[in-house]
Design a protein around this motif. Structure first.
Motif, PDB file in Angstrom:
ATOM      1  N   PHE A  45       0.483  -1.154   0.208  1.00 12.47           N
ATOM      2  CA  PHE A  45       0.401  -0.013  -0.407  1.00 12.47           C
ATOM      3  C   PHE A  45       0.777   1.240   0.510  1.00 12.47           C
ATOM      4  CE2 PHE A  45       0.833  -0.573   4.419  1.00 12.47           C
ATOM      5  CZ  PHE A  45       0.632   0.423   4.998  1.00 12.47           C
ATOM      6  N   VAL A  46       0.338   2.464  -0.141  1.00 14.60           N
ATOM      7  CA  VAL A  46       0.797   3.612  -0.420  1.00 14.60           C
ATOM      8  C   VAL A  46      -0.141   4.183   0.560  1.00 14.60           C
ATOM      9  CG1 VAL A  46       2.367   4.045  -2.739  1.00 14.60           C
ATOM     10  CG2 VAL A  46      -0.168   4.598  -1.951  1.00 14.60           C
ATOM     11  N   GLY A  47       0.666   5.388   0.591  1.00 10.99           N
ATOM     12  CA  GLY A  47       0.376   6.060   2.388  1.00 10.99           C
ATOM     13  C   GLY A  47      -0.872   6.994   1.149  1.00 10.99           C
ATOM     14  N   HIS A  48      -1.481   7.945   1.374  1.00 13.42           N
ATOM     15  CA  HIS A  48      -2.486   8.612   0.735  1.00 13.42           C
ATOM     16  C   HIS A  48      -3.214   9.905   0.931  1.00 13.42           C
ATOM     17  CE1 HIS A  48      -6.443  10.725  -1.320  1.00 13.42           C
ATOM     18  NE2 HIS A  48      -6.063   9.012  -2.745  1.00 13.42           N
ATOM     19  N   GLY A  52      -5.496   8.054   4.014  1.00 10.00           N
ATOM     20  CA  GLY A  52      -4.420   7.647   5.008  1.00 10.00           C
ATOM     21  C   GLY A  52      -3.580   6.622   4.049  1.00 10.00           C
ATOM     22  N   ALA A  53      -3.891   4.786   3.538  1.00  6.31           N
ATOM     23  CA  ALA A  53      -3.647   4.096   3.080  1.00  6.31           C
ATOM     24  C   ALA A  53      -4.692   4.376   1.645  1.00  6.31           C
ATOM     25  CB  ALA A  53      -3.571   3.302   3.511  1.00  6.31           C
ATOM     26  N   LEU A  54      -3.684   3.324   0.598  1.00  3.24           N
ATOM     27  CA  LEU A  54      -4.512   2.622  -0.654  1.00  3.24           C
ATOM     28  C   LEU A  54      -3.843   1.554  -1.321  1.00  3.24           C
ATOM     29  CD1 LEU A  54      -4.958   5.774  -3.475  1.00  3.24           C
ATOM     30  CD2 LEU A  54      -4.193   2.913  -4.214  1.00  3.24           C
ATOM     31  N   VAL A  55      -4.792   0.483  -0.877  1.00  2.00           N
ATOM     32  CA  VAL A  55      -4.225  -1.204  -0.854  1.00  2.00           C
ATOM     33  C   VAL A  55      -4.179  -0.676  -2.444  1.00  2.00           C
ATOM     34  CG1 VAL A  55      -4.460  -2.966  -0.213  1.00  2.00           C
ATOM     35  CG2 VAL A  55      -4.431  -1.269   1.559  1.00  2.00           C
ATOM     36  N   LEU A  56      -2.602  -1.757  -2.743  1.00  2.00           N
ATOM     37  CA  LEU A  56      -2.718  -1.684  -4.660  1.00  2.00           C
ATOM     38  C   LEU A  56      -2.474  -3.282  -4.826  1.00  2.00           C
ATOM     39  CD1 LEU A  56       0.652   0.193  -4.274  1.00  2.00           C
ATOM     40  CD2 LEU A  56      -2.285   0.970  -4.762  1.00  2.00           C
ATOM     41  N   VAL A 322      -8.941   4.116   5.180  1.00  2.63           N
ATOM     42  CA  VAL A 322      -8.009   3.329   3.732  1.00  2.63           C
ATOM     43  C   VAL A 322      -9.118   3.123   2.365  1.00  2.63           C
ATOM     44  CG1 VAL A 322      -7.649   0.712   3.992  1.00  2.63           C
ATOM     45  CG2 VAL A 322      -7.704   1.553   5.647  1.00  2.63           C
ATOM     46  N   LEU A 323      -8.696   3.163   1.772  1.00  2.00           N
ATOM     47  CA  LEU A 323      -8.827   3.579   0.287  1.00  2.00           C
ATOM     48  C   LEU A 323      -8.468   1.060  -0.818  1.00  2.00           C
ATOM     49  CD1 LEU A 323      -8.445   6.156  -1.395  1.00  2.00           C
ATOM     50  CD2 LEU A 323     -10.328   4.747  -0.171  1.00  2.00           C
ATOM     51  N   LEU A 324      -8.955   1.011  -0.535  1.00  3.66           N
ATOM     52  CA  LEU A 324      -8.812  -0.357  -1.304  1.00  3.66           C
ATOM     53  C   LEU A 324      -9.384  -0.468  -2.969  1.00  3.66           C
ATOM     54  CD1 LEU A 324     -10.792  -3.195   0.924  1.00  3.66           C
ATOM     55  CD2 LEU A 324      -8.273  -2.229   1.558  1.00  3.66           C
ATOM     56  N   SER A 325      -8.326  -0.404  -3.853  1.00  8.24           N
ATOM     57  CA  SER A 325      -8.317   0.119  -4.760  1.00  8.24           C
ATOM     58  C   SER A 325      -8.495  -1.084  -6.082  1.00  8.24           C
ATOM     59  CB  SER A 325      -6.726   0.842  -5.295  1.00  8.24           C
ATOM     60  OG  SER A 325      -6.711   0.861  -6.167  1.00  8.24           O
ATOM     61  N   THR A 326      -9.531  -1.033  -5.713  1.00  3.75           N
ATOM     62  CA  THR A 326     -10.145  -1.974  -7.092  1.00  3.75           C
ATOM     63  C   THR A 326      -9.540  -1.904  -8.381  1.00  3.75           C
ATOM     64  OG1 THR A 326     -12.287  -1.217  -7.214  1.00  3.75           O
ATOM     65  CG2 THR A 326     -12.321  -2.801  -5.818  1.00  3.75           C
ATOM     66  N   MET A 327      -9.099  -0.804  -8.477  1.00  2.00           N
ATOM     67  CA  MET A 327      -8.899  -0.174  -9.732  1.00  2.00           C
ATOM     68  C   MET A 327      -6.820  -0.391 -10.156  1.00  2.00           C
ATOM     69  SD  MET A 327      -8.694   4.281 -11.244  1.00  2.00           S
ATOM     70  CE  MET A 327      -7.444   4.312 -12.949  1.00  2.00           C
ATOM     71  N   SER A 328      -6.176  -0.661  -9.367  1.00  3.75           N
ATOM     72  CA  SER A 328      -5.098  -0.959  -9.549  1.00  3.75           C
ATOM     73  C   SER A 328      -5.035  -2.842  -8.869  1.00  3.75           C
ATOM     74  CB  SER A 328      -4.354  -0.424  -7.571  1.00  3.75           C
ATOM     75  OG  SER A 328      -2.654  -1.023  -8.085  1.00  3.75           O
ATOM     76  N   ALA A 329      -6.051  -3.103  -8.427  1.00  4.67           N
ATOM     77  CA  ALA A 329      -6.116  -4.529  -8.195  1.00  4.67           C
ATOM     78  C   ALA A 329      -5.999  -4.861  -9.065  1.00  4.67           C
ATOM     79  CB  ALA A 329      -7.511  -4.938  -7.397  1.00  4.67           C
ATOM     80  N   SER A 330      -7.257  -4.706 -10.618  1.00  2.00           N
ATOM     81  CA  SER A 330      -8.087  -4.966 -11.449  1.00  2.00           C
ATOM     82  C   SER A 330      -6.529  -5.294 -13.026  1.00  2.00           C
ATOM     83  CB  SER A 330      -9.029  -4.234 -12.401  1.00  2.00           C
ATOM     84  OG  SER A 330      -9.920  -4.652 -11.482  1.00  2.00           O
ATOM     85  N   ARG A 331      -5.570  -4.802 -12.471  1.00  2.00           N
ATOM     86  CA  ARG A 331      -3.849  -4.840 -13.172  1.00  2.00           C
ATOM     87  C   ARG A 331      -3.007  -5.032 -12.594  1.00  2.00           C
ATOM     88  NH1 ARG A 331      -3.900  -0.071 -18.032  1.00  2.00           N
ATOM     89  NH2 ARG A 331      -6.170   0.738 -18.053  1.00  2.00           N
ATOM     90  N   ASP A 332      -3.915  -6.000 -11.805  1.00  2.00           N
ATOM     91  CA  ASP A 332      -2.601  -6.482 -10.534  1.00  2.00           C
ATOM     92  C   ASP A 332      -1.891  -7.743 -11.755  1.00  2.00           C
ATOM     93  OD1 ASP A 332      -0.794  -8.177  -9.251  1.00  2.00           O
ATOM     94  OD2 ASP A 332      -2.323  -7.914  -7.181  1.00  2.00           O
ATOM     95  N   GLU A 333       0.115  -7.504 -11.921  1.00  4.13           N
ATOM     96  CA  GLU A 333       0.219  -8.307 -12.650  1.00  4.13           C
ATOM     97  C   GLU A 333       0.250 -10.057 -12.472  1.00  4.13           C
ATOM     98  OE1 GLU A 333       1.158  -5.520 -10.821  1.00  4.13           O
ATOM     99  OE2 GLU A 333       2.263  -4.778 -12.558  1.00  4.13           O
ATOM    100  N   THR A 334       0.430  -9.988 -10.944  1.00  2.76           N
ATOM    101  CA  THR A 334       0.233 -11.449 -10.437  1.00  2.76           C
ATOM    102  C   THR A 334      -1.273 -12.045 -11.082  1.00  2.76           C
ATOM    103  OG1 THR A 334      -0.511 -11.052  -8.246  1.00  2.76           O
ATOM    104  CG2 THR A 334       1.628 -10.582  -8.741  1.00  2.76           C
ATOM    105  N   VAL A 335      -2.423 -11.350 -11.271  1.00  2.41           N
ATOM    106  CA  VAL A 335      -3.043 -12.538 -11.397  1.00  2.41           C
ATOM    107  C   VAL A 335      -3.143 -11.903 -12.479  1.00  2.41           C
ATOM    108  CG1 VAL A 335      -5.650 -11.489 -11.182  1.00  2.41           C
ATOM    109  CG2 VAL A 335      -4.592 -10.891  -9.595  1.00  2.41           C
TER     110      VAL A 335
END
Ligand code: HEM
Length: 412
Positions: A45-48, A52-56, A322-335
């Protein structure tokens, strides 16, 4: 009526997470995919600067949607954004989206039957007819803005029909809903709050007036049934009744308007995939799903951390948004293989599409959104197979909450 509910976390000062950079809203808004791509392999995650926090990462986003150490934000989100009272504040204080436990169940359960996939399939033929009617209407005109003339109208008219809002009110309530939905983005500053508040007041007044009319003259619509049931059981306060309808209008219009425009734009930008869908309509659900993955119209789900949350050697400190970033998750290279490639034939999308969130708050409108998006695309490829972009590819702006699109010029 009010059972034991979770305490609201105080909107205290943000405690920075150690070893994690804090990113500004400006840099996130300028190139969200680029920022996520750069940080996701390095940090969970990064700070926002505001939240506060943005989970990637996809696995963390998915798991944390259901983690009891995170709760829905109640009023922490508006307080963090400087909104402490009024109609906007009330949306968070009394709505299902930000509620926990018993309050959430009370507010959501009156809608689950109507919005269940099985029930929504029943409105598909009407949505199909409406989409085809709209295409036939603007086809002879040549060049149009597909957002204003098509992708905004399908969800707005559908939610009006489902709830029982008069069709002629569509321009009025959509304008207000788009303004109010900005509160779920980072596109506004303190100077914009009076305008957003005015829209929230107007939308609340509009819904209150409709409910008053249904109280004195009930009709065969969801509005009348919901009101009668709420008043008979006493399960919801009068304010909760109004706010749930406002939330349905906001949730049911802007998200799908933006997604409908983006899926058309992405397919027109990839003509071979557009042609494939036109040849084989069985590809439509996959095209909808891939568009939602590639450019989601909702970028994140917000939560509040009740406890410190350790994530791969780093800690999201308690008390933070905490922002759970569905946007980042949707381009996760491990998935996803080649996550930055738009490919309607990809086979690696999870069964439950991440863009609709997870856990108790998973989008109640998902079946409706899917049917609207599928039918919007079906009518386009069937009746306007030669459609083309008539301007630049539109940009979906925003890194969180409901994202924004201006216009989509197309020529038939
Ligand atoms: C492409 C379209 C849509 C997307 C991407 C989307 C996305 C989401 C997401 C991610 C959540 C969960 C938020 C969270 O966990 O904090 C959510 C919740 C919600 N959505 Fe949607 N949505 C869409 C369409 C709709 C539609 C058409 C409706 C109208 C029926 C709707 C109504 C709601 C409501 C009321 C909630 C709150 C549910 C709860 O808290 O229990 N959404 N949506």
């Amino acid at each position: 009526m009010d059972g034991p509910e979770d305490p609201i976390l105080p909107a205290g000062p943000i405690r920075p997470a150690e070893g994690v950079p804090t990113l500004t809203v400006a840099e996130l808004e300028a190139d969200p995919h680029g920022v996520f791509r750069a940080w996701r392999p390095r940090l969970p995650f990064v700070g926002h600067e505001v939240a506060g926090a943005l989970v990637l990462r996809a696995a963390d986003v998915d798991r944390l949607m259901r983690d009891p150490r995170l709760q829905a934000t109640e009023t922490l989100y508006p307080e963090t954004r400087g909104i402490r009272e009024g109609a906007l504040f009330d949306l968070f204080a009394h709505g299902m989206l930000t509620a926990n436990g018993a309050a959430h169940r009370r507010r959501r359960s009156p809608f689950t039957r109507t919005f269940a996939a099985r029930m929504i399939e029943g409105v598909r033929p009407r949505i199909r007819a409406a989409a085809e009617g709209l295409v036939r209407e603007w086809m002879p005109e040549g060049e149009i803005d597909l957002v204003a003339r098509y992708t905004a109208l399908i969800p707005a008219r559908t939610i009006a029909d489902i709830l029982g809002l008069p069709r002629e009110d569509v321009p009025r309530f959509t304008r207000l809903a788009y303004d109010v939905s900005r509160v779920l983005s980072f596109s506004f500053g303190p100077e914009d709050i009076p305008d957003l508040e005015a829209a929230a007041v107007a939308l609340k007044d509009y819904v209150e007036a409709l409910l008053a009319a249904r109280r004195s003259a009930p009709r065969d619509d969801l509005l009348s049934r919901f009101l009668a049931e709420a008043e008979a059981t006493g399960e919801l306060t009068p304010q909760e009744v109004v706010v749930q309808i406002v939330q349905m209008i906001v949730g049911g219009t802007d998200t799908t308007r933006v997604a409908g425009a983006m899926q058309a734009a992405l397919l027109l930008r990839h003509p071979e995939q557009w042609a494939a869908v036109a040849r084989d309509p069985d590809l439509i659900p996959a095209a909808v799903a891939e568009s939602l993955r590639y450019e989601p119209s909702v970028g994140s789900a917000a939560r509040a951390a009740r406890d410190d949350i350790p994530l791969e050697g780093y800690v999201v400190p308690a008390g933070r948004l905490v922002l759970l970033s569905t946007m980042s998750a949707s381009r996760d290279e491990t998935v996803y293989a080649r996550p930055d490639t738009f490919d309607i034939r990809r086979a690696d999308l999870p069964r439950l599409h991440p863009v609709f969130g997870g856990g108790a708050h998973r989008c109640i409108g998902e079946p409706l959104a899917r049917v609207e998006l599928e039918e919007a695309l079906r009518a386009l490829v069937r009746l306007a197979p030669c459609l083309r972009l008539a301007g630049a590819m539109p940009v979906l702006r925003g890194h969180s909450g409901i994202r924004r699109i201006d216009a989509l010029r197309v020529a038939a």
